[in-house]
Design an enzyme around this catalytic site. Structure first.
Site, PDB file in Angstrom:
ATOM      1  CG  ASP A   1      16.759  -1.673  -3.185  1.00 34.29           C
ATOM      2  OD1 ASP A   1      16.313  -1.069  -4.176  1.00 34.29           O
ATOM      3  OD2 ASP A   1      16.145  -1.822  -2.127  1.00 34.29           O
TER       4      ASP A   1
ATOM      5  CG  ASP B   1      14.865  -5.751  -3.033  1.00 34.87           C
ATOM      6  OD1 ASP B   1      15.338  -4.629  -2.927  1.00 34.87           O
ATOM      7  OD2 ASP B   1      14.797  -6.560  -2.083  1.00 34.87           O
TER       8      ASP B   1
HETATM    9  P1  ADP Z   1      13.716   1.478  -4.142  1.00 35.89           P
HETATM   10  O1  ADP Z   1      14.263   1.065  -5.460  1.00 35.89           O
HETATM   11  O2  ADP Z   1      14.350   2.760  -3.687  1.00 35.89           O
HETATM   12  O3  ADP Z   1      13.745   0.421  -3.120  1.00 35.89           O
HETATM   13  P2  ADP Z   1      10.849   1.059  -4.577  1.00 35.89           P
HETATM   14  O4  ADP Z   1      10.904   0.188  -5.785  1.00 35.89           O
HETATM   15  O5  ADP Z   1      10.467   0.403  -3.297  1.00 35.89           O
HETATM   16  O6  ADP Z   1      12.192   1.888  -4.375  1.00 35.89           O
HETATM   17  O7  ADP Z   1       9.866   2.265  -4.843  1.00 35.89           O
HETATM   18  C1  ADP Z   1      10.078   3.119  -5.942  1.00 35.89           C
HETATM   19  C2  ADP Z   1       9.267   4.365  -5.841  1.00 35.89           C
HETATM   20  O8  ADP Z   1       7.894   4.039  -5.800  1.00 35.89           O
HETATM   21  C3  ADP Z   1       9.536   5.161  -4.585  1.00 35.89           C
HETATM   22  O9  ADP Z   1      10.607   6.058  -4.754  1.00 35.89           O
HETATM   23  C4  ADP Z   1       8.219   5.907  -4.408  1.00 35.89           C
HETATM   24  O10 ADP Z   1       8.173   7.035  -5.253  1.00 35.89           O
HETATM   25  C5  ADP Z   1       7.205   4.901  -4.919  1.00 35.89           C
HETATM   26  N1  ADP Z   1       6.647   4.108  -3.817  1.00 35.89           N
HETATM   27  C6  ADP Z   1       6.876   2.796  -3.594  1.00 35.89           C
HETATM   28  N2  ADP Z   1       6.207   2.378  -2.510  1.00 35.89           N
HETATM   29  C7  ADP Z   1       5.578   3.456  -2.021  1.00 35.89           C
HETATM   30  C8  ADP Z   1       4.729   3.690  -0.885  1.00 35.89           C
HETATM   31  N3  ADP Z   1       4.414   2.721  -0.021  1.00 35.89           N
HETATM   32  N4  ADP Z   1       4.233   4.950  -0.723  1.00 35.89           N
HETATM   33  C9  ADP Z   1       4.553   5.913  -1.560  1.00 35.89           C
HETATM   34  N5  ADP Z   1       5.337   5.762  -2.616  1.00 35.89           N
HETATM   35  C10 ADP Z   1       5.840   4.575  -2.864  1.00 35.89           C
HETATM   36 MG    MG Z   2      13.334  -1.286  -2.016  1.00 38.79          MG
END
Ligand code: ADP
Ligand code: MG
Length: 628
Positions: free
Chosen positions: A331, A525
């Protein structure tokens, strides 16, 4: 040594002192003539002194119809030898066997103790502050959530909490394997199991004792040994089949060759006795204790060595899987990057910058996503949570909430598309948080994450371990992903994935990878963690979801620990294999020699105890972990 071991040692010494002179007499080295029955009686005393419990266990085994174990083998062999008039050998075998047993039980006890010393994080008491300001020592179990407890210098933090008064340095080595002290002050979180080094801290507890970090880690470690590896299960099955086979083998050896000789009409003087003795020797040699004891001991050592480095492996079976990893998927946020986003730009449409930041920080104030935490940090003030209602977090998209009666949405392109809000694209490299208020676009905030200090090193270390493929899976934008991948030297990346896309990506990787590990921070995840061959959670201090879903938990955020965990497991598996091959090899040679009549009982027991001692010493090496 415990009491039981001391008694055994005493019995061994007494038996040896009684045995040696009688043996010298019986061999004619000391010239004293004794009638045969006196000699027999004199041998019987040390034999029973040292071996009575083995005889008893063998008898009990026969009574309970669980005949074939080591005690049975030893009993049949030594009683057989004595019945054939080889008093000396019978006693010596029992004596040496018990020396081996003593050694083994001391070794096992020692490694157990060194592990529990490493994991000695169970706090005995908590200092609760009474109303009049005095301290009372109470059982940590009795402390309710929200109580103020006092942790004095030199004491262990008993329960997780937040500092309300005082500042100090904490030693978290027992939790993370990291010996650098960390400074804490008012409003900082302290975790149970760490040691308060300097100042007095008043801590308001945030969890019950059994929900605290120390208790959870202990549970995890205590249960780990119960999850058996394939080799361990194999060994116990093996012993169950093997022992009866050697017993019947010995019987055949005692009966068949003399029968053949009888039929062919050969001279039978001494033949029966000779082959019976060979059968007894065969039994002694085939005792499987070296393998049976050293395999679980090696795994135990591996788990213990790993936990001393802040790597919690939930079972011996995972040590095996870890050793065979060829592909590692990561991740991004919180794993390769710090998850410490900094606001680099704010582009606003309909309101001023401060208001935009405030609305989005408030909308995010209930989420534990690294993005949310960073926004709150940028906002700088404690959020007034009463202004926020109807919070909904849409994973991979963002959050929506009602703030002061206005509906606020904060998230990426996908979230805006989903809500049907037109947004302005942004030329900056970074993660873009679009903000919509009451359905109209209000502007966006550009945030940027930093790489973890050891991210590059971690990839290089994995490569050295022979990991061919590293893949980054992220929900973030393609540009950001490409940038990070290049920066740390990851071979492959997939961007703009929703959590369910990550599961699909892992499934696809599983199809062509032999041994896939997924490393995540456990925030949204958990499904991916459990889908991979092995799920590794990072920075588990605090994240419950991660501890639950993962097979391996890295107690701090250092990605280098991934390669270290692999190194530990490979060493452990190598030692297990060495021991199996070595022990079975020596046994095979001795068995052949004894069948040919070239080995006597002395050689047999010497080989057995010797192999066991070497195998146990080798197994103990698992406890020691090199730096990578
Ligand atoms: P990663 O794969 O980096 O762990 P996530 O799956 O948690 O990322 O989130 C993917 C995208 O969704 C982030 O890059 C952001 O753009 C958006 N996102 C997720 N959660 C949030 C949140 N709490 N506030 C704002 N944007 C969010
Ligand atoms: Mg994440």
């Amino acid at each position: 040594m415990n009491k039981k071991q001391k008694t055994l040692l005493l019995r061994i010494i007494v038996a040896a002192v009684l045995f040696v002179p009688v043996y010298l007499i019986s061999e004619g080295i000391v010239d004293v003539r004794l009638p045969r029955w006196v000699l027999f009686a004199l041998f019987l005393v040390p034999y029973l002194t040292v071996g009575y419990d083995i005889l008893r266990k063998a008898a009990l085994g026969v009574k309970n119809k669980k005949v074939f174990d080591e005690c049975f083998l030893m009993t049949v062999a030594t009683v057989g030898a004595i019945a054939l008039g080889e008093y000396g050998e019978g006693v010596a075998v029992m004596l040496l066997y018990q020396i081996g047993e003593l050694f083994q039980s001391v070794a096992v006890g020692k490694s157990r103790r060194s592990i529990s010393a490493l994991m000695d994080i169970r706090p005995d008491y908590a200092n609760r502050e009474a109303d009049d300001g005095s301290l009372e020592k109470v059982d940590p179990d009795e402390v309710e959530v929200g109580t103020v407890i006092v942790v004095q210098p030199g004491e262990r933090v008993p329960i997780d909490g937040i500092v309300v008064e005082g500042s100090s340095a904490l030693d978290t080595a027992a939790l993370t394997g990291e010996s650098r002290p960390s400074a804490v002050g008012v409003d900082d979180t302290v975790l149970s199991g760490s040691i308060n080094l300097s100042g007095v801290l008043k801590v308001r507890t945030t969890a019950a004792f059994e929900e605290s970090t120390a208790s959870k880690i202990l549970d995890l470690v205590e249960n780990a040994a119960a999850r058996k590896s394939k080799s361990e299960t194999f060994i116990s099955k093996f012993a169950r089949i093997y022992t009866p086979i050697v017993c019947y083998g010995a019987l055949a050896l005692a009966v068949l060759p003399p029968l053949v000789l009888l039929i062919t009409g050969a001279d039978m003087t001494g033949v029966w006795r000779d082959w019976l003795l060979r059968a007894c020797t065969f039994l002694v040699i085939s005792c499987p204790c070296a393998v049976v004891i050293s395999v679980p001991l090696s795994f135990f050592g591996g788990l213990g060595g790993a936990s001393s480095r802040g790597i919690l492996i939930k079972g011996s079976n995972y040590l095996e899987t870890l050793a065979g990893i060829t592909t590692v998927a990561f991740d991004k946020t919180g794993t390769i990057t710090k998850g410490n986003f900094e606001v680099t730009a704010v582009h606003q449409n309909t309101m001023d910058e401060a208001e935009l930041l405030e609305l989005s920080a408030l909308a995010e104030c209930h989420s534990s996503h690294p993005i949310s935490l960073s926004l709150l940090r940028a906002y700088g003030k404690a959020p007034d949570r009463s202004r926020v209602t109807d919070v909904e977090e849409i994973s991979g998209h963002g959050v929506t909430a009602t703030v002061d009666g206005r509906s606020v949405a904060v998230g990426n392109d996908r979230l805006m598309n989903r809500l049907g809000v037109a947004f302005n694209p942004c030329p900056h490299v970074g993660t873009i948080l679009h903000v919509a208020v009451d359905g109209t676009y209000a502007g966006h905030i550009v945030i940027r994450d930093q790489l973890k200090d050891h991210a590059r090193e971690a990839m290089a270390a994995l490569q050295r371990m022979g990991v061919k493929r590293t893949v980054m899976l992220t929900g973030d934008r393609r540009e950001v992903a490409a940038d990070v991948a290049k920066e740390v030297g990851i071979t492959d990346y997939r961007a703009e994935l929703l959590p369910q896309d990550k599961v699909a990506a892992v499934e696809e990787l599983l199809r062509d990878a032999k041994g896939l590990a997924f490393v995540g921070d456990g925030i949204n995840d958990a499904p991916v963690l459990s889908r991979a061959d092995i799920g590794i959670a990072m920075g588990a201090l605090g994240s419950d979801a991660a501890i639950e879903a993962a097979d391996v938990v890295l107690m701090d955020d250092d990605p280098v620990k991934i390669a270290q965990a692999m190194g530990i497991s490979r060493k452990c598996i190598r030692i297990v294999k060495e021991n199996i091959v070595f022990a079975l090899g020596v046994k095979a040679v001795c068995l052949i020699l004894s069948a040919l009549g070239l080995a006597n009982m002395w050689l047999a027991i010497g080989a057995d105890v010797g192999v066991m001692i070497l195998a146990v010493l080798n197994a103990i090496r698992c406890l020691f972990v090199k730096n990578i």
